[in-house]
Scaffold this active site. Structure first.
Site, mmCIF file in Angstrom:
data_model
loop_
_atom_site.group_PDB
_atom_site.id
_atom_site.type_symbol
_atom_site.label_atom_id
_atom_site.label_comp_id
_atom_site.label_asym_id
_atom_site.label_seq_id
_atom_site.Cartn_x
_atom_site.Cartn_y
_atom_site.Cartn_z
ATOM 1 N N PRO A 9 1.602 -0.082 1.632
ATOM 2 C CG PRO A 9 1.992 -2.353 1.905
ATOM 3 C CD PRO A 9 2.549 -1.141 1.233
ATOM 4 C CG ASN A 10 -1.792 -2.219 5.777
ATOM 5 O OD1 ASN A 10 -2.974 -2.424 5.508
ATOM 6 N ND2 ASN A 10 -0.878 -3.170 5.689
ATOM 7 N NE ARG A 17 -0.541 -0.303 10.056
ATOM 8 C CZ ARG A 17 0.576 -0.419 9.337
ATOM 9 N NH1 ARG A 17 0.996 0.584 8.591
ATOM 10 N NH2 ARG A 17 1.260 -1.543 9.365
ATOM 11 C CE1 TYR A 22 4.196 1.699 11.858
ATOM 12 C CE2 TYR A 22 2.075 0.721 12.431
ATOM 13 C CZ TYR A 22 3.364 0.598 11.952
ATOM 14 O OH TYR A 22 3.834 -0.635 11.570
ATOM 15 C CG ASN A 73 6.986 3.751 5.251
ATOM 16 O OD1 ASN A 73 7.262 2.544 5.191
ATOM 17 N ND2 ASN A 73 6.432 4.305 6.312
ATOM 18 C CB ALA A 76 4.224 -5.231 5.350
ATOM 19 C CD GLU A 97 14.529 0.741 3.899
ATOM 20 O OE1 GLU A 97 15.655 0.545 3.381
ATOM 21 O OE2 GLU A 97 13.961 -0.091 4.626
ATOM 22 C CG HIS A 99 10.970 1.705 7.768
ATOM 23 N ND1 HIS A 99 10.000 1.058 7.035
ATOM 24 C CD2 HIS A 99 12.154 1.416 7.190
ATOM 25 C CE1 HIS A 99 10.589 0.396 6.058
ATOM 26 N NE2 HIS A 99 11.884 0.588 6.123
ATOM 27 N NE ARG A 106 6.723 -2.511 15.126
ATOM 28 C CZ ARG A 106 5.867 -2.261 14.127
ATOM 29 N NH1 ARG A 106 6.202 -1.434 13.148
ATOM 30 N NH2 ARG A 106 4.679 -2.839 14.105
HETATM 31 C C1 DQA Z 1 6.674 0.638 8.629
HETATM 32 C C2 DQA Z 1 7.276 -0.593 9.303
HETATM 33 C C3 DQA Z 1 6.822 -1.871 8.629
HETATM 34 O O1 DQA Z 1 7.387 -3.000 9.296
HETATM 35 C C4 DQA Z 1 5.312 -1.991 8.677
HETATM 36 O O2 DQA Z 1 4.903 -3.145 7.985
HETATM 37 C C5 DQA Z 1 4.628 -0.775 8.164
HETATM 38 C C6 DQA Z 1 5.156 0.535 8.535
HETATM 39 C C7 DQA Z 1 6.996 1.941 9.390
HETATM 40 O O3 DQA Z 1 6.808 3.004 8.817
HETATM 41 O O4 DQA Z 1 7.400 1.883 10.556
HETATM 42 O O5 DQA Z 1 3.601 -0.852 7.515
HETATM 43 O O6 DQA Z 1 7.223 0.762 7.327
#
Ligand code: DQA
Length: 142
Positions: A9-10, A17, A22, A73, A76, A97, A99, A106
């Site tokens: 998501p997002n 964003r 990011y 990835n 959240a 995984e 990120h 954070r």
């Molecule tokens: C994320 C880190 C997560 O905490 C966050 O909610 C994201 C992006 C990252 O790529 O750093 O949406 O997965």
């Protein structure tokens, strides 16, 4: 060899964003980078993004039928989703995984991952390069 690169998501909003967290690359830019690296390394890369937990679970189940591994990835959902963890456990292929941000620098809720224990390993904090590093690591273990 075929690899699924799965974004949660997002991440469709990358580029606009929170660029200070990011970076300025869009999701398409990142997908192009991993696809290009895949070509260089002789593997086919398919990229998918969803904002929906169930769709991510479906994509993992489906990957079992065609992919050799997954770079994932979960956004959240990393911090909340037992259902995604169970989906990773249920499939036989390795999942890495990734990120983009250094989640350990954070908020505390980002220090917890529901999925790390069932993934082969993880790459954290290298911006878009977390994906290319994740792909390289996945191919090495394969
Ligand atoms: C994320 C880190 C997560 O905490 C966050 O909610 C994201 C992006 C990252 O790529 O750093 O949406 O997965």
């Amino acid at each position: 060899m075929k690899i699924l690169v799965l974004h949660g998501p997002n991440l469709n909003l990358l580029g606009t964003r929170e660029p200070e967290v990011y970076g300025s690359m869009s999701l398409d830019d990142i997908n192009n980078k991993v696809t290009e690296l895949g070509k260089e390394l002789g593997v086919e890369v398919k990229c998918l993004q969803s904002n929906h937990e169930g769709a991510l679970i479906d994509a993992l189940h489906d990957a079992r039928t065609w992919a050799n591994g997954v770079v994932f990835n979960p956004g959240a959902y990393t911090h909340t989703s037992i259902a995604l963890r169970d989906a990773i456990s249920a499939i036989q292929i390795p999942v890495v995984e990734v990120h983009m941000s250094n989640v350990y620098a954070r908020e505390e809720f980002r220090h917890v991952s529901m999925i790390s224990a069932v993934c082969k390993g993880k790459v954290v904090g290298f911006g878009w390069r977390s994906y290319t590093l994740g792909l390289r690591a996945l191919l090495e273990i394969l």
